[in-house]
Write an enzyme that holds these catalytic residues in place. Structure first.
Site, PDB file in Angstrom:
ATOM      1  N   ALA A 454       9.177  52.783  38.480  1.00 25.08           N
ATOM      2  CA  ALA A 454       9.799  52.182  37.495  1.00 25.08           C
ATOM      3  C   ALA A 454      11.374  52.613  37.335  1.00 25.08           C
ATOM      4  O   ALA A 454      11.836  53.052  36.482  1.00 25.08           O
ATOM      5  CB  ALA A 454       9.294  52.333  36.043  1.00 25.08           C
ATOM      6  N   ALA A 480      17.863  54.647  49.266  1.00 27.37           N
ATOM      7  CA  ALA A 480      18.956  54.227  48.460  1.00 27.37           C
ATOM      8  C   ALA A 480      18.755  53.034  48.144  1.00 27.37           C
ATOM      9  O   ALA A 480      19.526  52.491  47.329  1.00 27.37           O
ATOM     10  CB  ALA A 480      19.917  54.707  49.450  1.00 27.37           C
ATOM     11  N   PHE A 482      16.672  51.373  46.691  1.00 26.78           N
ATOM     12  CA  PHE A 482      16.017  51.085  45.357  1.00 26.78           C
ATOM     13  C   PHE A 482      16.999  51.387  44.132  1.00 26.78           C
ATOM     14  O   PHE A 482      17.005  50.883  42.819  1.00 26.78           O
ATOM     15  CB  PHE A 482      14.938  52.268  45.107  1.00 26.78           C
ATOM     16  CG  PHE A 482      13.929  52.222  45.853  1.00 26.78           C
ATOM     17  CD1 PHE A 482      13.846  50.974  47.112  1.00 26.78           C
ATOM     18  CD2 PHE A 482      12.965  53.146  46.085  1.00 26.78           C
ATOM     19  CE1 PHE A 482      12.788  51.092  47.961  1.00 26.78           C
ATOM     20  CE2 PHE A 482      12.063  53.131  46.914  1.00 26.78           C
ATOM     21  CZ  PHE A 482      11.742  51.827  47.797  1.00 26.78           C
ATOM     22  N   HIS A 525      14.811  49.283  53.051  1.00 25.06           N
ATOM     23  CA  HIS A 525      14.648  51.051  52.938  1.00 25.06           C
ATOM     24  C   HIS A 525      15.849  51.584  53.790  1.00 25.06           C
ATOM     25  O   HIS A 525      15.687  52.572  54.183  1.00 25.06           O
ATOM     26  CB  HIS A 525      13.421  51.201  53.457  1.00 25.06           C
ATOM     27  CG  HIS A 525      12.336  51.030  52.285  1.00 25.06           C
ATOM     28  ND1 HIS A 525      11.795  49.708  52.153  1.00 25.06           N
ATOM     29  CD2 HIS A 525      11.572  51.728  51.477  1.00 25.06           C
ATOM     30  CE1 HIS A 525      10.913  49.673  51.173  1.00 25.06           C
ATOM     31  NE2 HIS A 525      10.794  50.857  51.058  1.00 25.06           N
TER      32      HIS A 525
END
Length: 739
Positions: A454, A480, A482, A525
């Protein structure tokens, strides 16, 4: 046939109505104070709308007229140490919290004009809404960003749902202090369906945070009806999904709201975790401005009249008059005192008459104040021990990079109990997915906080903790990329908070993340985040390339009162380099680059894993290249002194970065260099960078997307050729790379 059983929520979900006995039980004194505060809010908002009609409110004016009862009914029971956050329509809650804070004892609103303390508070509030220097945020916040820390009003917020994760952070700090303090976060029906809110509800329930999610359900998101927003229009039903007790109440009834709030506060102060209150109420005007909603055709005049007949101020005055606790004349006197005070305040802020009225020119902020307070002044580093590897006072030697990561964090957690770490999977797997938190969960079990998936919720919560000021969060984003999931909290909230709220709000948060280019994780990613974060105001960025530098820069990040992004690289984790053996207490200044290799032919500006690779390629090619490890990448942290000294020596520059041109840090840096050092350059600044696309999963396509040794060799050879010094006998490898 299957057996079917009805399921019930794990927490109560109830509807609350007040009775005549409830009104009587409050008593004359308390009802009079509630009536007075509602009159203050109403008179204030009417003054705002009058100024809006004259064009003197720059930007939106989201009136809370009609919603005063819910604000006063809930906030009246809070102390100054209890905290609130609000939404774009937050004047009523801000005023209710401020009026409670100044608490003018002995004041009788039926007889006495508003006290000077109340007038001063309302003056600063209106000044802020008008964008004036005397405002609480010095004019930067305006109508939607009101903050008064001393009163416990921690900020209203223009992003729908944006203040909710921050409020979770405030409540997290309160729970850790364990003094019985609580937080209320106010938001509307439109925010209930945005990701930040359910994420925050889940985290609050998971960690038993003392926070009330107060939903002002006024039935409309601008003009979109509630039935068009969600199938389940009883918004308090959301509590059942997270085992949070929920209360549904008539928000036009301030006593019913007060009862529901009292139940929620008792639940929270007892340490039982969060609560939800849904108050059904009505905004009398359109989303913004002084026109009615019916003027825009999305609701009827009949509907508006039906809601206005339930006006909370009229209801309260009526109940008091029935009990002979107030006369109609006294009620009018209370309103008159509030209106008169607002007329005086407007007169102090404006000049002229009628349509020629204008803001007094002397009250505007000085334009030179534009960027001040965007970041702190780094005075927190006064007396810090700054060191470089070559002059280290403690023993150094070969250490594994990832060991330096975990050891410096362990050392800082030993010496500073405020520091805690938060992120996904950081408590297991022998230190997370890369070992960066190895051993910390065992040593500091209550300060290594694993999170659900989350990012928007827990990053925003960390921002709230940092804003509260008692603790220092270290957040790990596993990759990074995210950051894009948490973008609102990272860039709209954390990055802007200090500046937006007047320049005086420290935001001591460290965000660790890794660049995983070359690991086969594909487009989502593999981001180098430097280019993204450097675009946004407020962030400091460091990118260490050696274990020694990592320790010094992480110490500085944890000392800094601004948010700091610490970029790590998977290529470096398992490498070894010079680092501290036992001294983990030194600092490396933010904003200080380092010459990693001296030379005179051309300057290479780079960072992270590209620094050692650039040095190795220059050595292998026998080039007299100077490699500058930037280390600090944000605009305020670029070391123009070191860069300029190198450029004036070599007169040629190449900016080297591993990633694609599309999320490039080098574009900004190249532009700045060419404008600052145009006269010192023999040729335009050259760049070595990856392709346009993000790296793919395919090993071949991934390798084609980013920069490695062959691309650096080609770029260095081109630099020499453009200098008029082509390499006389390029190696087979160089020739192949030059292709």
């Amino acid at each position: 046939m299957p057996t079917i059983a009805d399921l019930v929520y794990g927490a109560p979900w109830v509807e609350i109505e007040s009775t005549s006995e409830d009104w009587s039980a409050l008593g004359q004194t308390e009802l009079l104070e509630m009536l007075y505060q509602m009159h203050v809010i109403r008179a204030f908002e009417e003054a705002v709308l009058d100024l809006e009609k004259l064009g003197l409110v720059h930007g939106p004016a989201h009136s809370s007229i009609g919603q005063e009862g819910a604000a006063v009914g809930s906030i009246r029971q809070l102390g100054s140490a209890d905290l609130i956050t609000g939404a774009h329509r937050g004047h009523h809650q801000f005023i209710a919290k401020g009026m409670g804070h100044i608490a003018c004892l002995g004041h009788d609103p039926r007889k006495d004009p508003l006290p000077d303390t109340a007038r001063a508070f309302l003056h600063r509030t209106l000044a802020e809404i008008l964008g004036l220097a005397d405002g609480f945020c010095k004019g930067r916040g305006g109508s939607m960003h009101l903050r008064w820390v001393e009163a416990g009003a921690m900020g209203t917020n223009a992003i729908v749902g944006g203040g909710v994760p921050i409020a979770n952070g405030l409540a997290w700090a309160q729970r850790r202090r364990n003094r019985g303090e609580v937080t209320f976060t106010f938001f509307g029906d439109g925010a209930v369906n945005i990701g930040a809110v359910p994420e925050s509800m889940n985290l609050a329930a998971l960690w038993a945070l003392p926070i009330c999610f107060f939903i002002e359900n006024n039935g409309y998101a601008v003009s979109t009806t509630l039935a068009e927003e969600t199938k389940e229009t009883r918004l308090s039903s959301r509590g059942g999904a997270y085992a949070i007790p929920a209360y549904r109440v008539n928000g036009m009834d301030p006593v019913a709201v007060r009862i529901a709030s009292a139940m929620a506060i008792e639940h929270m102060r007892a340490g039982n975790g969060p609560a939800i209150i849904e108050a059904n109420l009505y905004r009398y005007f359109h989303h913004g401005g002084s026109l009615s909603g019916s003027a825009f055709g999305y609701r009827s005049k009949t509907e508006e009249a039906e809601w206005m007949a339930m006006d909370p101020i009229q209801r309260t005055a009526h109940e008091m008059i029935e009990r002979k606790w107030l006369s109609a004349e006294e009620n009018e006197a209370v309103r008159s005192h509030c209106q008169h005070a607002m007329k005086e305040i407007v007169a102090r802020l404006t000049e002229g008459e009628g349509k020629k009225r204008r803001i007094r020119p002397a009250l505007w902020p000085d334009p030179t104040f534009r960027d001040k307070g965007l970041r702190g002044d780094l005075s927190e580093f006064d007396g810090a021990r700054f060191e470089e590897m070559e002059t280290a006072s403690g023993p150094v030697g070969e250490v594994k990079f990832v060991d330096a990561v975990s050891k410096v964090m362990a050392r800082r957690m030993e010496t500073d109990e405020r520091i805690f770490c938060m992120g996904e999977d950081i408590h297991r797997l022998k230190g997370g997915t890369n070992g960066a938190t190895r051993g910390l969960a065992e040593r500091f079990p209550d300060r290594i906080v694993p999170t659900p998936i989350a990012e928007l919720g827990f990053v925003g919560q960390a921002g709230g903790v940092a804003m509260e000021g008692s603790y220092r969060p270290v957040v790990e984003l596993m990759y990074a990329d995210f950051a894009l999931v948490a973008a609102d909290q990272l860039f709209n909230q954390i990055g802007k908070a200090r500046h937006m709220f007047g320049g005086d709000t420290p935001m001591p948060l460290v965000l660790r993340t890794k660049c995983a280019m070359g690991t086969g994780y594909g487009s989502q990613h593999s981001m180098d985040p430097a280019g993204l974060y450097s675009m946004w105001p407020g962030w400091r960025i460091v990118a260490p390339s050696t274990p020694f530098d990592y320790v010094g820069l992480m110490n500085s990040a944890l000392q800094c009162e601004d948010p700091v992004l610490v970029i790590e690289h998977t290529d470096l984790y398992q490498t070894s380099g010079i680092g501290p053996i036992e001294d983990f207490d030194y600092y490396i200044p933010l904003g200080k680059a380092k010459v990693a290799r001296k030379g005179t032919a051309f300057t290479v500006l780079t960072y992270l894993s590209m620094t050692p690779l650039a040095v190795r390629v220059a050595d292998d090619m026998g080039l007299d290249a100077e490699v500058v490890d930037l280390r600090s990448l944000d605009r305020a942290g670029i070391d123009w002194e070191t860069i300029g000294e190198s450029i004036r020596k070599t007169n040629n520059v190449v900016v080297l970065e591993q990633g694609p041109i599309t999320t490039s840090y080098g574009a900004m840096l190249t532009d700045e260099i060419q404008r600052r050092f145009f006269d010192d350059l023999d040729q335009p600044v050259q760049r070595i960078h990856g392709g346009e696309a993000s790296p793919s999963v395919s090993k071949v396509l991934e390798r084609a997307a980013f920069v490695g040794e062959p691309e650096i060799r080609t770029g260095f050879a081109q630099m020499m050729a453009d200098k008029g010094c082509p390499l006389s006998a390029p190696s087979d490898e160089l020739a192949a790379a030059a292709g």
